[in-house]
Design an enzyme around this catalytic site. Structure first.
Site: not given
Length: 470
Positions: A222-224, A226-227, A244, A278
């Site tokens: 998912g998004s950076t 949220t990561g 990822e 992505c």
């Protein structure tokens, strides 16, 4: 009984009285009711997974692989129904590299994961010392997936986790829960009770999964942003992570490339899943010598690709999955138009029609600092940037803080590989973009995440290394 009507409760977890309607992003029509699970439901799922995991681990690789092969057969038996549900919920068409392709990929990845050997590695054996490297199960793995490839990426997460002897609790995207619920229901036909469960909840469920002390590893795509939140949430329990995250992949076309030959490859590199990938090609750098020709050939290919409702067998491009993503793409294209960039195709959505359709859009003569280039659009809009020296193109490709994938296009593969070696990305493709293989490791660099998936390295990432020395 249809797959949709059997997904009102969480597979192998608990049930809840609450539900919400999921709507088709192409038509606005309801697809089905998704359960809204709670933190209590998550606790039940984790307890069930922890109880089921030791017996599963004790089966060994051969028996676990056999179960994954049976799961692949089960997916194939339900393939058409799964593809139709996926098309309605996510929006992607049945044909092209879309819904049927994704479901087929689920079966292929299950089989490849089952067939990949992972033997103990002898690291020293000199007559006095013998040391072997083994990989033991982690325990319970949390898998948090996205809405763009909801079924396939879920399999990317759960297949190696199960193969390595772990139990898994899946948290699907709130945008595409039905697809994942249906997939897990089918796979669970071949697995022990409680081993694999899906909890279809909100952000609170994902946050708790990331911090839960009983979860030994979190896999997230998912998004950076949220990561980064998951990294923080996992810190107190020192969880293992595979992340990822977002990408803004660059493609560099060298001056010796044949524009007509590469045009279709460029198109699908950028517009697979209507750009919602992505590792899609999101900014294209083309040498001055062939810039106009590449623009012309790419425009011809893009203009011929039909976009529409996914259940129409003629379409190969669909809507954006949600209105928030539509608004992001629209904002970035408007920024490009306002700067004086040249729109070759698209850029003019019909807001009067139902669905989140944004037309296939190509934008030329755009500055490298324009938001459409510098930000990840995650949709069907590709900026095409001129360059005059390869060093300049490489510098622009490396300038951002992400590095998931990239590509180099040339009639000379050797020259392309030399350029590829200078690009800061986890994967660099030659004369292709975004092609993944279950045997080839895949992962990002910089803020596109860390950890590897697929193949032997992907299996190792779902185990705890243990050295037996003596």
């Amino acid at each position: 009984m249809s797959i949709i009507t059997t997904t009102s409760t969480s597979e192998r977890a608990t049930s809840t009285a609450k539900s919400r309607t999921i709507f088709d992003p192409a038509t606005g029509e309801p697809v089905g009711e998704a359960p809204v699970h709670t933190l209590e439901d998550l606790e039940v799922a984790i307890r069930g997974a922890a109880a089921a995991q030791p017996a599963w681990a004790a089966l060994g690789h051969e028996a676990r692989s056999a179960a994954l092969l049976k799961a692949a057969d089960a997916v194939e038996r339900s393939a058409e129904e799964l593809a139709h549900l996926l098309s309605r919920e996510q929006g992607k068409p049945l044909n092209g590299p879309n819904a049927r392709f994704e479901v087929g990929g689920c079966a292929a990845w299950l089989r490849a994961t089952a067939a990949t050997p992972l033997d103990p590695e002898t690291v020293v054996d000199d007559g006095e010392t013998r040391a072997e490297l083994h990989y033991r199960p982690i325990g319970v793995v949390g898998a948090i997936g996205p809405w763009n490839w909801p079924m396939l990426i879920t399999v990317w997460q759960i297949a190696p986790a199960l193969r390595m002897g772990n139990a898994v609790v899946v948290k699907p995207s709130e945008y595409t829960p039905l697809s994942v619920l249906a997939l897990i229901k089918v796979i669970n036909e071949e697995l022990p009770e409680g081993l694999l469960s899906v909890v279809s909840g909100g952000r609170d469920v994902g946050a708790r999964l990331a911090e839960h002390p009983a979860i030994g590893k979190v896999m997230f795509t998912g998004s950076t942003a949220t990561g980064k939140a998951i990294i923080k949430s996992s810190a107190d329990t020192v969880k293992r992570l595979t992340l990822e995250l977002g990408g803004n992949d660059a493609g560099i076309v060298l001056p010796d490339a044949d524009p007509k030959t590469i045009a279709e490859g460029l198109f699908w590199g950028a517009f697979i899943n209507t750009g919602q990938t992505c590792a899609a090609l999101k900014r294209l750098y083309v040498h001055d010598d062939i810039y106009d020709a590449v623009c012309d050939e790419l425009t011809k290919v893009a203009a011929a690709m039909p976009m529409g409702v996914g259940l129409d067998e003629n379409n190969v491009l669909g809507p954006l999955q949600n209105r928030q993503q539509f608004d992001i793409v629209a904002r970035l294209v408007e920024a490009a138009k306002a700067s004086g960039a040249r729109v070759l195709l698209g850029g003019n959505p019909d807001t009067g029609q139902p669905g989140n359709f944004y037309p296939t859009t190509l934008v030329a003569d755009i500055d490298n600092n324009n938001p459409l280039v510098a930000e990840e659009q995650f949709g069907p809009a590709l900026p095409i940037i001129r360059y005059s020296a390869v060093d300049e193109a490489v510098a622009m490709a490396n300038a951002l803080d992400v590095g998931l994938g990239a590509s180099v296009w040339s009639a000379d593969p050797s020259a392309a590989r030399k350029v590829a070696s200078r690009i800061q990305a986890g994967t660099v493709w030659i004369n292709a973009h975004g092609m993944v293989n279950p045997l080839i490791p895949f992962g990002g660099s910089k803020q596109s995440g860390y950890g590897l998936e697929f193949g032997v390295e992907g299996l190792k990432a779902l185990g705890v290394p243990q050295v037996i020395n003596g």
